[in-house]
Design a protein around this motif. Structure first.
Motif, PDB file in Angstrom:
ATOM      1  N   SER A   1       5.148  -5.777  -5.269  1.00 53.91           N
ATOM      2  CA  SER A   1       6.243  -6.622  -4.834  1.00 53.91           C
ATOM      3  C   SER A   1       7.260  -5.773  -4.088  1.00 53.91           C
ATOM      4  O   SER A   1       7.162  -4.547  -4.066  1.00 53.91           O
ATOM      5  N   ARG A   2       8.243  -6.426  -3.487  1.00 57.94           N
ATOM      6  CA  ARG A   2       9.288  -5.685  -2.786  1.00 57.94           C
ATOM      7  C   ARG A   2      10.634  -6.355  -3.005  1.00 57.94           C
ATOM      8  O   ARG A   2      10.724  -7.561  -3.269  1.00 57.94           O
ATOM      9  N   ASP A   3      11.679  -5.560  -2.900  1.00 58.71           N
ATOM     10  CA  ASP A   3      13.048  -6.034  -2.954  1.00 58.71           C
ATOM     11  C   ASP A   3      13.716  -5.535  -1.680  1.00 58.71           C
ATOM     12  O   ASP A   3      14.081  -4.367  -1.578  1.00 58.71           O
ATOM     13  N   ASN A   4      13.851  -6.421  -0.711  1.00 59.36           N
ATOM     14  CA  ASN A   4      14.379  -6.006   0.586  1.00 59.36           C
ATOM     15  C   ASN A   4      15.832  -5.551   0.495  1.00 59.36           C
ATOM     16  O   ASN A   4      16.255  -4.680   1.259  1.00 59.36           O
ATOM     17  N   ALA A   5      16.594  -6.126  -0.423  1.00 59.57           N
ATOM     18  CA  ALA A   5      17.986  -5.725  -0.580  1.00 59.57           C
ATOM     19  C   ALA A   5      18.093  -4.276  -1.016  1.00 59.57           C
ATOM     20  O   ALA A   5      19.073  -3.598  -0.695  1.00 59.57           O
TER      21      ALA A   5
ATOM     22  N   VAL B   1       9.715  -0.988  -2.590  1.00 60.49           N
ATOM     23  CA  VAL B   1       8.499  -1.678  -2.985  1.00 60.49           C
ATOM     24  C   VAL B   1       8.119  -1.191  -4.378  1.00 60.49           C
ATOM     25  O   VAL B   1       8.315  -0.017  -4.710  1.00 60.49           O
ATOM     26  N   TYR B   2       7.575  -2.093  -5.191  1.00 62.58           N
ATOM     27  CA  TYR B   2       7.254  -1.806  -6.581  1.00 62.58           C
ATOM     28  C   TYR B   2       5.768  -1.993  -6.848  1.00 62.58           C
ATOM     29  O   TYR B   2       5.074  -2.736  -6.155  1.00 62.58           O
ATOM     30  N   LEU B   3       5.311  -1.335  -7.891  1.00 61.82           N
ATOM     31  CA  LEU B   3       3.979  -1.568  -8.422  1.00 61.82           C
ATOM     32  C   LEU B   3       4.103  -1.722  -9.931  1.00 61.82           C
ATOM     33  O   LEU B   3       4.365  -0.742 -10.637  1.00 61.82           O
ATOM     34  N   GLN B   4       3.952  -2.948 -10.409  1.00 64.48           N
ATOM     35  CA  GLN B   4       3.947  -3.219 -11.833  1.00 64.48           C
ATOM     36  C   GLN B   4       2.535  -3.032 -12.355  1.00 64.48           C
ATOM     37  O   GLN B   4       1.606  -3.706 -11.894  1.00 64.48           O
ATOM     38  N   MET B   5       2.368  -2.142 -13.305  1.00 66.41           N
ATOM     39  CA  MET B   5       1.056  -1.803 -13.840  1.00 66.41           C
ATOM     40  C   MET B   5       1.005  -2.217 -15.302  1.00 66.41           C
ATOM     41  O   MET B   5       1.766  -1.705 -16.126  1.00 66.41           O
TER      42      MET B   5
ATOM     43  N   SER C   1       8.293   2.660  -8.461  1.00 72.98           N
ATOM     44  CA  SER C   1       9.165   2.285  -7.359  1.00 72.98           C
ATOM     45  C   SER C   1       8.916   3.203  -6.176  1.00 72.98           C
ATOM     46  O   SER C   1       8.609   4.385  -6.347  1.00 72.98           O
ATOM     47  N   CYS C   2       9.053   2.657  -4.995  1.00 77.07           N
ATOM     48  CA  CYS C   2       8.982   3.426  -3.757  1.00 77.07           C
ATOM     49  C   CYS C   2      10.201   3.059  -2.939  1.00 77.07           C
ATOM     50  O   CYS C   2      10.265   1.965  -2.361  1.00 77.07           O
ATOM     51  N   ALA C   3      11.170   3.953  -2.901  1.00 72.28           N
ATOM     52  CA  ALA C   3      12.409   3.717  -2.191  1.00 72.28           C
ATOM     53  C   ALA C   3      12.312   4.281  -0.784  1.00 72.28           C
ATOM     54  O   ALA C   3      11.970   5.452  -0.598  1.00 72.28           O
ATOM     55  N   ALA C   4      12.614   3.445   0.199  1.00 69.05           N
ATOM     56  CA  ALA C   4      12.535   3.833   1.599  1.00 69.05           C
ATOM     57  C   ALA C   4      13.922   4.100   2.153  1.00 69.05           C
ATOM     58  O   ALA C   4      14.902   3.442   1.793  1.00 69.05           O
ATOM     59  N   SER C   5      13.991   5.051   3.047  1.00 66.29           N
ATOM     60  CA  SER C   5      15.210   5.318   3.788  1.00 66.29           C
ATOM     61  C   SER C   5      14.847   5.635   5.228  1.00 66.29           C
ATOM     62  O   SER C   5      13.749   6.113   5.511  1.00 66.29           O
ATOM     63  N   GLY C   6      15.757   5.341   6.132  1.00 65.71           N
ATOM     64  CA  GLY C   6      15.524   5.604   7.538  1.00 65.71           C
ATOM     65  C   GLY C   6      14.808   4.502   8.286  1.00 65.71           C
ATOM     66  O   GLY C   6      14.636   4.615   9.505  1.00 65.71           O
ATOM     67  N   PHE C   7      14.364   3.463   7.599  1.00 61.96           N
ATOM     68  CA  PHE C   7      13.736   2.307   8.235  1.00 61.96           C
ATOM     69  C   PHE C   7      13.840   1.123   7.293  1.00 61.96           C
ATOM     70  O   PHE C   7      14.134   1.290   6.099  1.00 61.96           O
TER      71      PHE C   7
END
Length: 128
Positions: A73-77, A81-85, A21-27
């Motif tokens: 993939s991504r979950d905008n809610a 963004v995810y990376l399924q490996m 998972s890659c969690a974004a904050s600030g944008f």
């Protein structure tokens, strides 16, 4: 303050699976093309996957070494963004990073110089 935080790494056996998972904050992550990269000791940073912005359809591209095994993939809610490996191999062992594309909307490529605003990375180790 924009920030990217990778998580989900760990130890997996060959043939196993992990989801990063890659969690974004600030944008708003969905407004940008995003990429996943990895770097193993002694090797150059390798682009493995990217996804275009949600407004342009969220199309994806993959590096040859992971095509058919990894899915971005991504979950905008969740602003994530995810990376399924899947079907992991020992050669997948590396530190994995997410980053924002300089092209804003589109995946401009899978070279590290096409991306900026990097996270700190998460370690993935594949070993029997």
């Amino acid at each position: 303050q924009l920030q990217l935080v990778e998580s989900g790494g760990g130890l997996a056996q060959p043939g196993g699976s992990l989801r990063l998972s890659c969690a974004a904050s600030g944008f708003t992550l969905g407004d940008y093309a995003m990429g996943w990269f990895r770097q193993a000791p002694g090797k150059e940073r390798e682009g493995i996957a990217c996804i275009s912005s949600s407004g342009t359809g969220g199309s994806t591209n993959y590096g040859d070494s992971v095509a058919g095994r990894f899915t971005i993939s991504r979950d905008n809610a969740k602003n994530t963004v995810y990376l399924q490996m899947n079907a992991l191999e020992p050669e997948d062992t590396a530190v994995y990073y997410c980053a924002v594309s300089r092209s804003y909307y589109y995946c401009s490529g899978l070279t590290q110089y096409d991306y900026h605003y990097w996270g700190q990375g998460t370690q993935v180790t594949v070993s029997s």
